[in-house]
Design a protein around this motif. Structure first.
Motif, short mmCIF file in Angstrom:
data_model
loop_
_atom_site.label_atom_id
_atom_site.label_comp_id
_atom_site.label_asym_id
_atom_site.label_seq_id
_atom_site.Cartn_x
_atom_site.Cartn_y
_atom_site.Cartn_z
N ILE A 10 1.09 -1.20 -0.11
CA ILE A 10 -0.09 0.02 -0.14
C ILE A 10 0.89 1.23 0.02
CG2 ILE A 10 -0.21 -0.02 2.60
CD1 ILE A 10 -2.63 1.35 2.45
N ASP A 37 -0.54 6.96 8.44
CA ASP A 37 -1.88 6.56 8.95
C ASP A 37 -2.86 7.11 8.02
OD1 ASP A 37 -0.17 6.01 10.84
OD2 ASP A 37 -1.58 5.63 12.50
N ARG A 38 -4.10 6.29 7.63
CA ARG A 38 -5.33 6.79 6.84
C ARG A 38 -6.41 7.30 8.00
NH1 ARG A 38 -9.94 3.79 5.19
NH2 ARG A 38 -11.28 5.33 3.92
N TYR A 47 -6.41 10.78 1.77
CA TYR A 47 -5.85 9.72 1.76
C TYR A 47 -5.81 9.33 0.05
CZ TYR A 47 -3.44 5.37 2.67
OH TYR A 47 -2.77 4.17 2.69
N ASN A 64 3.01 1.19 3.43
CA ASN A 64 2.28 1.88 4.36
C ASN A 64 2.79 1.72 5.90
OD1 ASN A 64 0.69 -0.49 5.07
ND2 ASN A 64 -0.88 0.88 5.40
N MET A 68 -5.22 1.51 8.11
CA MET A 68 -5.99 1.64 6.89
C MET A 68 -7.46 1.88 6.98
SD MET A 68 -3.88 -1.49 4.96
CE MET A 68 -3.40 -2.28 6.74
N TYR A 86 -11.09 0.51 1.35
CA TYR A 86 -9.82 0.89 1.58
C TYR A 86 -8.99 0.21 -0.01
CZ TYR A 86 -4.72 1.16 2.27
OH TYR A 86 -3.69 1.52 2.34
N LEU A 99 1.53 -3.81 2.60
CA LEU A 99 0.72 -3.26 3.79
C LEU A 99 1.22 -3.71 5.21
CD1 LEU A 99 -2.88 -3.69 2.14
CD2 LEU A 99 -1.29 -1.91 2.02
N ASP A 105 -6.57 -1.59 12.25
CA ASP A 105 -6.66 -2.90 11.39
C ASP A 105 -6.78 -4.25 12.12
OD1 ASP A 105 -6.41 -0.85 9.50
OD2 ASP A 105 -4.07 -1.16 9.75
#
Length: 583
Positions: A10, A37-38, A47, A64, A68, A86, A99, A105
């Motif tokens: 990601i 961070d999203r 994002y 990332n 997420m 996502y 990711l 998460d």
């Protein structure tokens, strides 16, 4: 080496980094985009905009640092929809994406199963050209020392064969910030040093910071869309750009943050800066007394004293202290010029009055204090409040049965505030307090017209009941000691508790501390009730029944995604608490 499966890939957006190594690479540069961070109060759209920007720049790969989805839900359908949302956002990437799980998460066993279904293995490694990447899942642990031994063994096995290569490690929670940046040991750092790790990237805090320790470059990636503030300097929303190359004759590492409108040096905000700024937040402005309300929220005009301290030992400051004053308050004077030499303090007195029944928003005072040469940080604090609640002596035997029937349960507190300052902004609640020579007794009656919607799934002690319907207490039994005891209870009677100490040196949070309680809960069609006997002996730092206890408390209502608080904001700082007195 464990290869990533499915979509262990990601991107994150807010800063850019360029790192140049000379160890065993081909002459071709490797360009890596690293996303922050999203989620965690995410701002919709940010994002996705960063993802589009990265796609235009065509890095070789994208990674990332976790968080997420918003997660923290027992609704599997909702969690699945969040993962689909996502994956749709990052679906435009034309390059490999890797990711990493964050605490939003993976938060329990079920969410880990869902993560494996949609993303793949939480722990894995991969090679790109001559760079070895290690992805470590630390989503459910709070320090290196808490990590399971099986993870430590796996990590050491992943690092040991690659000591002659460039090695980059990524994980979500920045254990290093609370450890080596503070001068304390860190198990992961020791492993990284022993295995010649070159760089480490983490997320979680939604603000950018960096540091170099024992030759390892550490970078805390900020927010690529999660709720955040800009920080002392640098961009608010960003991503990292990492270039690895062996084109130079001598090894060289050059790191910069790149946002849409600016380029910053790698050390724009160091871990040392952030630690010093944390101290400024605690020590820079302190109210020496609070604005006082009686039990009915009545108040009178009063003098408020605040101390402003320049804790920097090198740099002076000369600027203006200013108040932001809402319509429901009067503050005089509202502007005060202040000159402070290094290490100097001064006390300012103002006249304050809350001129109607609307307590919030509160007046806020601001003053810039130096943290580096030619750099200041705007310290901001709201005026302190001090409400009063009463605890009533127990005169007959009190039976803990969840029924609130004894005569000592009287005159409940019913006026609480939401995070927006709205009085009684969720369903009604009643808080009661009683006392005898051995126990303090706590009770709460939580009304809810939709009892079928009450959330109470956590069953294990010290599980995350604070994400469900619950009541929470912050007790300071001795106002001469800054130790606070936190107790949350859900409708099942499941407890989460912790022992907290906050002073000018920082925060000590001990969630391994456990009290022992007598507890009972009941439910009917209109409400759920909790009754709790807390032995005074569990307060090992002592208690003072003569001078009152520091107190705050709250109700959280999951259906409305809101809480009401006796004093807002809820914090671990006992200076923000009201007083609980024996009636």
């Amino acid at each position: 080496m464990n290869e990533p499966t499915k979509l262990n890939k990601i991107f994150f957006s807010i800063s850019m980094i360029t790192i140049i190594f000379t160890t065993g690479l081909s002459a071709e540069k490797v360009r890596i985009a690293i996303l922050g961070d999203r989620t965690g109060g995410h701002v919709p759209g940010i994002y996705g905009e960063i993802v589009s920007e990265i796609e235009l720049m065509k890095p070789d790969l994208v990674i990332n640092v976790g968080d997420m989805i918003e997660g923290y839900t027992d609704d599997i359908s909702e969690a699945r929809n969040q993962w689909l949302e996502y994956l749709n956002i990052i679906g435009i990437f034309s390059m490999p994406v890797y990711l990493i799980p964050g605490n939003h998460d993976i938060w329990d066993d079920n969410s880990e199963k869902l993560y494996r279904e949609y993303i793949g293995e939480p722990d894995y490694s991969f090679d790109y050209q001559d760079i070895h990447f290690v992805i470590l899942d630390n989503s459910r642990w709070y320090s290196s020392e808490e990590l399971p031994q099986i993870k430590i063994d796996w990590l050491e096995q992943e690092l040991a064969p690659y000591q002659d290569k460039v090695v980059i490690v990524l994980y979500h929670r920045p254990f290093w910030f609370e450890a080596i940046a503070e001068g304390r040991t860190d198990l992961l750092h020791q492993i990284f040093v022993e295995n010649n790790v070159d760089a480490v990237f983490t997320g979680h805090y939604h603000t950018y910071f960096s540091g170099s320790y024992d030759g390892i470059l550490y970078t805390g990636v900020g927010s690529s869309g999660a709720g955040s503030h800009p920080g002392p300097a640098g961009p608010q929303y960003h991503y990292m750009w990492v270039t690895v190359s062996d084109e130079l004759a001598e090894p060289e590492i050059s790191i910069a943050i790149i946002a849409k409108d600016a380029v910053y040096p790698w050390d724009e905000v160091t871990a040392g800066d952030l630690i010093f700024i944390d101290k400024l937040e605690i020590q820079g402005i302190n109210f020496l007394n609070s604005y006082v309300y009686d039990e009915n929220l009545n108040s009178e005009p009063m003098e408020i004293n605040l101390q402003v301290t320049n804790i920097n030992s090198e740099f002076a400051v000369a600027d203006t202290l200013t108040w932001e004053i809402p319509q429901n308050w009067e503050i005089d004077p509202a502007v005060v010029p202040i000159d402070l030499a290094p290490g100097e303090s001064t006390v300012i007195t103002v006249n304050a009055y809350n001129n109607n029944n609307s307590v919030y928003p509160l007046p806020t005072v601001n003053y810039p204090l130096p943290y580096r040469e030619d750099r200041t940080y705007q310290v901001e604090k709201s005026i302190g409040l001090q409400r009063t609640a009463s605890m009533y002596p127990v005169e007959t035997d009190l039976i803990i049965d969840g029924k609130i029937s004894e005569s000592c349960w009287q005159n409940p507190v019913t006026d609480l505030f939401t995070s927006q300052g709205l009085l009684n902004g969720i369903d009604s609640v009643e808080f009661y307090f009683c006392i005898d020579q051995n126990f303090i007794y706590l009770a709460a009656v939580c009304f809810d017209p939709e009892m079928d919607s009450v959330v109470a799934e956590v069953e294990e002690r010290d599980g995350p009941v604070y994400y469900e319907d619950c009541v929470g207490y912050f007790l300071q039994p001795d106002r001469g000691n800054r130790t606070v005891y936190q107790i949350y209870v859900n409708p099942r009677g499941v407890i989460y508790d912790a022992k907290i100490y906050l002073d000018y040196q920082g925060l000590e949070y001990d969630n391994t501390w456990n009290g022992h309680y007598q507890i009972a809960t009941t439910e009917d069609e209109q409400k759920w009730t909790v009754e709790l006997a807390v032995p005074l002996e569990i307060f090992t730092t002592g208690y003072d029944l003569n001078n009152g206890w520091g107190l705050n408390f709250r109700r959280k209502q999951a259906r409305l995604n809101e809480s009401t608080n006796w004093q807002y904001p809820i914090s671990y700082d006992p200076d923000d608490y009201g007083i609980l007195r024996i009636k």
